[in-house]
Design an enzyme around this catalytic site. Structure first.
Site, short mmCIF file in Angstrom:
data_model
loop_
_atom_site.label_atom_id
_atom_site.label_comp_id
_atom_site.label_asym_id
_atom_site.label_seq_id
_atom_site.Cartn_x
_atom_site.Cartn_y
_atom_site.Cartn_z
N HIS A 440 -5.82 3.64 34.96
CA HIS A 440 -5.65 4.65 35.88
C HIS A 440 -6.61 4.21 37.42
O HIS A 440 -6.15 5.11 38.44
CB HIS A 440 -7.42 5.19 34.96
CG HIS A 440 -7.81 6.41 35.94
ND1 HIS A 440 -8.79 6.61 37.49
CD2 HIS A 440 -6.90 7.75 35.58
CE1 HIS A 440 -8.50 7.93 37.07
NE2 HIS A 440 -8.05 8.43 37.09
N ARG A 547 1.42 15.19 38.52
CA ARG A 547 1.02 15.01 37.08
C ARG A 547 0.10 15.85 36.59
O ARG A 547 -1.59 16.01 37.65
CB ARG A 547 0.27 13.45 37.18
CG ARG A 547 1.04 12.46 37.17
CD ARG A 547 -0.09 10.82 36.78
NE ARG A 547 0.88 10.23 36.31
CZ ARG A 547 1.02 9.01 37.39
NH1 ARG A 547 0.77 9.16 38.99
NH2 ARG A 547 2.51 8.19 37.29
N ARG A 603 5.33 18.11 35.56
CA ARG A 603 4.76 17.65 34.89
C ARG A 603 3.54 18.45 33.38
O ARG A 603 3.01 18.17 34.13
CB ARG A 603 4.58 16.33 34.71
CG ARG A 603 4.48 15.67 32.87
CD ARG A 603 3.82 14.84 32.57
NE ARG A 603 2.71 13.86 33.04
CZ ARG A 603 2.38 12.64 33.00
NH1 ARG A 603 2.78 11.54 33.29
NH2 ARG A 603 0.76 12.96 33.96
N GLU A 730 9.51 8.38 27.38
CA GLU A 730 8.83 7.19 27.71
C GLU A 730 7.90 6.83 26.85
O GLU A 730 7.38 5.78 26.26
CB GLU A 730 7.88 7.57 28.75
CG GLU A 730 6.83 9.41 28.32
CD GLU A 730 6.13 9.91 29.83
OE1 GLU A 730 5.49 8.80 30.56
OE2 GLU A 730 5.33 11.08 29.03
N GLY A 751 9.41 7.63 32.26
CA GLY A 751 8.40 7.15 32.54
C GLY A 751 7.96 5.71 32.39
O GLY A 751 7.76 5.62 30.88
N THR A 752 8.22 4.63 33.56
CA THR A 752 8.45 3.80 32.72
C THR A 752 7.22 2.72 32.62
O THR A 752 6.82 1.74 32.09
CB THR A 752 9.08 2.83 33.42
OG1 THR A 752 8.66 3.23 34.72
CG2 THR A 752 10.36 2.69 32.88
N ASN A 753 6.12 3.50 33.18
CA ASN A 753 4.57 2.91 32.95
C ASN A 753 4.16 3.07 30.90
O ASN A 753 3.91 1.74 29.98
CB ASN A 753 3.27 4.08 32.98
CG ASN A 753 3.83 3.86 34.81
OD1 ASN A 753 4.36 2.97 35.17
ND2 ASN A 753 2.98 5.15 35.21
N ASP A 754 4.51 4.59 30.17
CA ASP A 754 4.50 4.84 29.13
C ASP A 754 5.39 3.58 28.39
O ASP A 754 5.18 2.66 26.79
CB ASP A 754 4.30 6.33 28.42
CG ASP A 754 2.53 6.29 28.75
OD1 ASP A 754 1.97 5.56 28.11
OD2 ASP A 754 2.62 7.39 29.41
N CYS A 816 10.28 7.50 37.55
CA CYS A 816 8.79 8.09 38.23
C CYS A 816 7.56 7.21 37.50
O CYS A 816 6.83 7.83 37.78
CB CYS A 816 8.90 9.70 37.69
SG CYS A 816 7.96 9.87 35.84
C1 PEP Z 1 5.25 7.12 33.21
O1 PEP Z 1 4.47 6.60 31.86
O2 PEP Z 1 5.49 5.95 33.40
C2 PEP Z 1 4.28 7.92 33.68
C3 PEP Z 1 5.24 7.82 34.66
O3 PEP Z 1 3.22 8.78 33.39
P1 PEP Z 1 1.92 8.52 33.12
O4 PEP Z 1 1.60 6.92 34.50
O5 PEP Z 1 1.06 9.93 33.75
O6 PEP Z 1 1.50 8.17 31.84
MG MG Z 2 3.78 8.64 30.93
#
Ligand code: PEP
Ligand code: MG
Length: 867
Positions: A440, A547, A603, A730, A751-754, A816
């Site tokens: 975060h 977001r 989103r 994601e 969403g490459t973070n998740d 993203c």
């Molecule tokens: C992700 O998961 O890549 C994403 C962009 O969403 P968040 O970071 O809000 O989960």
């Molecule tokens: Mg995400």
């Protein structure tokens, strides 16, 4: 001491017979065959200076294979080299690697100096000058060539006594007198420089600067132009640019009766241009100064670069010994490139290529002055670049209070949560003990352009006693001043010296040129009007991810949001949502207005609901009061919402399916804001994105309701509008099933973070704890939350894009996640045919430039691009 002098080689007659002296050396003339790849950049640069008719002393270049052969025991014919310069010449030997940044062994001046030369010089230049020059040669020969202990040769009396002392020390250590034969001296110098290049330390140093393992060295041997003499004589260094700002300015020094770079290192040097503070070369010799300035301009025009020129004046005769690219800050580098292109000296594409994308982040934020002192007390992950100084605070409330007092502060937390958002807005920087590149604090920090360090796991944080203990035992308390360097990941004690940001006109010009060249779109992740403004200012082609949940953390909305969460009946929930609707409508209307017709991808609500609930007893009591409900009930409800694994729980589209009223409200707010904007005469095509999808049916369910809301808004307002519905990919399953999901989606955004979290099964919020060890041990080549894992996650991206496009050839595909701003990820997405990448607003300039570099260096088949 092992000796391997020229004399020794001659005595080893067998060796000489086995390896005849090499004759491969090249006198640098305008037409000689000199190539950078063979003789190095310095030899090539000197040839260019010769071609420009600059007064360069005679120079001979030794090629890389010759130097390598010398390092392995062979020798070049030094007498033949010296013949090029005529009888009794003194020479210098300088390194000439292929790239100037790779360094090289120290230059040796005055090779050829001996007793006979000394006697001669006593007559021509006087005893003192002759002693000084000979002593300096003996010193540098002893230290750099014979590799004797520097302590014995430094700090000697600069006159005759010092010279005698140095010669005595040399003989004592080497068991032989100082070599008198110029050819032997030259051979020993060449050998020691060649071998120094092959040493392990030198190799590691240059590899750190990007040199390949097999990088080779050329050498140049040049006739000395002495800065000593009867008339005006001396040496100096001149450049025409300020190395920090890039502004045009003559800089350098001149020192009478000196040589080499003495003017920069010894006292007594004078200014170059006329100066109130003291004498200058311009006063002393205006014609010579004017000639130097003219030569500088010739170099700039013809070498297409800002050069630093090393020169000597011997009895009023100017000689140019060397010209090297001016060392410069990132800011100066950018300004120089733009100025050269504007003056028609290089093309705009060249200017774009001359600026490293990553260097741009230095221009967007204040930086810790690299020249200043650094007292580092902890290191973590460099999560958001730039530097900030402030007083330590341990809570968001304290950060807000500090901001209200106008006092910059650094928010120090174990980790941040959505409820810290206001505190983060108030802080100048953030330091967390836990977390990784996509935790975060890191994501919000980058979004806000706030310097941030996460995962500083050697800190001990005691938020109750409000103190922080560093690994070395130092204790910091609330109110102590620290500096966060989010570019390096280091936290420093006290207020470090800073360099200001530099987004000037040259910066904007370079990025405009980059935009003309690039062939992949760059959007920004922007949640608030302020983010959207930053995104626009930095030239984003739209918003790729808004977001929406971040909008609910503002104090006034949080209460309504909590009411909505605690609603007992659909009717109560609808009432709370009804109150959120106008707030959201206004949010979206502002985004549409700021983005002015550029696409805005919104989103739908993503996080688990309990993130909106207080986590402390005190917070729960406040909430009970606000909702006029018993504390026990509020606590019970909050506990009921808790999940064992919230990131894999009731969040994203699952909420949309189970509690569809939330998405209904958001869709209505988006469409009503669209209508209002259209009525004001501005075009808007909103994009709505569904998060955390894993099955086609989820998309069908949400799409049906959103289409119905759109129809209702159209009917009610009488305004027709379009919108695009897309899916955020994601979860690995969404990538695998992209073919069927694309039946209902106009776009897919990865969403490459998740997706990274779920592909690795690795919590993005906890990865910081072991990521360093994992990277150090080579388990992962890089932190996959930082650099896209092209092998694993990348394969899902390729597969998803390919399967989606097979269903729908006009499908828009993008990324993203936080990776979107990395040059490496942009390269991957571009090769995969993605339409755009979306990243934090502050990374947009870097992404624009990186994309232009790729377009110039990796041509692709032409494709239509969103710009
Ligand atoms: C992700 O998961 O890549 C994403 C962009 O969403 P968040 O970071 O809000 O989960
Ligand atoms: Mg995400």
């Amino acid at each position: 001491m092992a000796r391997s002098g020229y004399a020794a080689l001659i005595q080893e007659g067998a060796a000489v017979q086995k390896h005849d002296l090499l004759t491969d050396f090249t006198h640098i003339t305008p037409t000689a065959h000199i190539a950078t790849s063979l003789h190095g950049w310095r030899a090539k640069c000197l040839q260019r200076l010769v071609r420009l008719d600059l007064p360069v002393p005679q120079t001979v270049a030794l090629s890389a294979p010759t130097v390598r052969a010398i390092a392995s025991g062979q020798m070049v014919d030094c007498r033949a080299i010296l013949q090029v310069f005529g009888a009794a010449a003194l020479v210098s030997v300088r390194p000439s690697p292929e790239n100037p940044d790779w360094g090289g062994p120290a230059t040796i001046l005055n090779v050829g100096f001996n007793s006979a030369r000394h006697r001669l010089m006593v007559h021509t230049h006087g005893q003192a000058a002759a002693d000084m020059l000979f002593l300096r040669f003996v010193q540098s020969y002893a230290i750099h060539v014979a590799r004797l202990d520097p302590d014995m040769f430094e700090g000697l009396d600069p006159g005759a006594e010092g010279l005698r002392e140095a010669l005595r020390a040399y003989q004592q250590e080497m068991d032989e007198p100082f070599p008198e034969d110029p050819a032997q001296q030259l051979a020993d110098v060449l050998r020691s420089m060649s071998r120094a290049w092959e040493g392990t330390t030198a190799r590691l140093l240059r590899q750190a600067k990007g040199a390949p393992a097999e990088a080779a060295l050329g050498l140049v041997v040049q006739q000395m132009a002495q800065g000593l003499g009867q008339g005006i004589s001396g040496s100096g260094v001149i450049q025409f640019i300020n190395p920090v700002t890039g502004d045009r300015q003559v800089k350098g020094r001149y020192l009478g009766q000196s040589q080499g770079r003495d003017a920069l290192t010894q006292g007594g040097a004078i200014y170059l241009t006329r100066d109130k503070r003291g004498p200058s070369l311009e006063d002393l010799a205006p014609d010579l100064f004017a000639e130097l300035v003219r030569q500088g301009e010739v170099c700039r025009q013809r070498l297409r670069e800002e050069m630093q020129i090393e020169f000597t004046i011997e009895d009023g005769q100017l000689a140019v010994l060397d010209a090297v690219k001016v060392q410069r800050s990132s800011r100066a580098g950018l300004k120089i490139a733009v100025a050269l292109a504007r003056d028609g000296i290089i093309s705009t594409a060249d200017a774009v290529l001359r600026v490293e994308p990553r260097a741009l982040s230095e221009l967007l934020h204040p930086q810790v002055d690299p020249q200043g002192p650094r007292d580092v007390f902890t290191r973590g992950i460099a999560a958001s670049p730039g530097a900030a100084t402030g007083r330590i605070v341990f809570s968001s409330q304290a950060a807000q209070a500090s901001a209200a007092r106008g006092e910059p502060c650094i928010l120090v937390r174990r980790e941040t949560a959505p409820e810290d958002i206001r505190g983060m807005h108030s802080a100048s920087g953030v330091l967390t003990e836990r977390g990784g590149m996509t935790s975060h604090a890191a994501v919000i920090g980058r979004g806000l352009g706030l310097p941030c360090i996460v995962g500083a796991s050697d800190l001990r944080l005691d938020s109750k006693d409000r103190k922080l203990t560093a690994r070395d035992g130092r204790v910091f308390r609330e109110g102590d001043i620290i500096t966060i360097d989010g570019t390096t990941g280091e936290a420093l004690v006290g207020a470090a010296e800073m360099l200001p940001p530099a987004q000037d006109e040259a910066f904007r010009q370079l990025l405009t040129w980059a935009d003309e060249l690039r062939d992949i779109g760059i959007r920004a992740n922007a949640d608030t009007p302020a983010d959207a403004q930053t995104a626009r200012d930095f030239g984003a082609a739209g918003i790729g991810l808004c977001r929406t949940e971040h909008m609910f953390f503002e104090e006034d909305r949080l209460v309504v949001m909590r009411e909505m969460i605690f609603a007992d009946t659909p009717k109560d929930r609808a009432a709370a949502l009804e109150r959120l609707l106008p707030i959201q409508r206004k949010d979206f209307g502002q985004l549409f207005e700021i983005m002015h017709g550029l696409p805005v991808c919104i989103r739908l609500f993503d996080p688990p609901l309990h993130e909106f609930l207080p986590h402390t007893r005190e917070g729960l009591r406040d909430l009970a009061e606000a909702l006029a409900r018993p504390l026990s009930e509020v606590t019970r409800r909050a506990e009921a919402l808790a999940e064992f694994n919230p990131m894999l729980g009731m969040r994203g589209v699952r909420l949309g399916v189970v509690l569809p009223e939330i998405y209904d409200m958001q869709a209505r707010a988006i469409f009503e804001a669209t209508v209002e904007t259209v009525r004001k005469g501005a075009p808007v095509v909103p994009e709505i994105m569904i998060p955390l999808v894993s099955a086609r049916r989820e998309v069908e369910l949400v799409k049906t309701r959103i289409d119905a809301v759109a129809a209702a808004v159209r009917t009610k307002t009488g305004v027709s509008f379009d919108y695009r519905l897309g899916v955020m990919v994601e979860t690995p399953r969404a990538a695998l099933r992209a073919g069927e999901i694309a039946q209902h989606a106009a776009f897919l955004s990865f969403g490459t973070n998740d997706l990274t979290q779920m592909t690795y099964g690795l919590s993005r919020d906890d990865a910081g704890r072991f990521m360093n060890t994992y990277v150090q041990e080579g388990v992962f080549p890089e932190d996959p939350f930082h650099i896209l894992d092209v092998e694993g996650v990348g394969e899902l991206l390729l597969m998803g894009a390919e399967r989606g496009r097979r269903t729908r050839s006009d499908l828009t595909v993008s990324i993203c996640g936080e990776h979107g701003g990395n040059p490496e990820s942009i390269a991957f997405c571009r090769r995969a045919g993605f339409d755009y990448v979306s990243c934090s607003p502050y990374r947009v300039p870097q992404a624009r430039l990186a994309a232009a570099h790729l377009a110039l260096t990796e041509p692709l088949v032409q494709k239509a691009v969103e710009n």
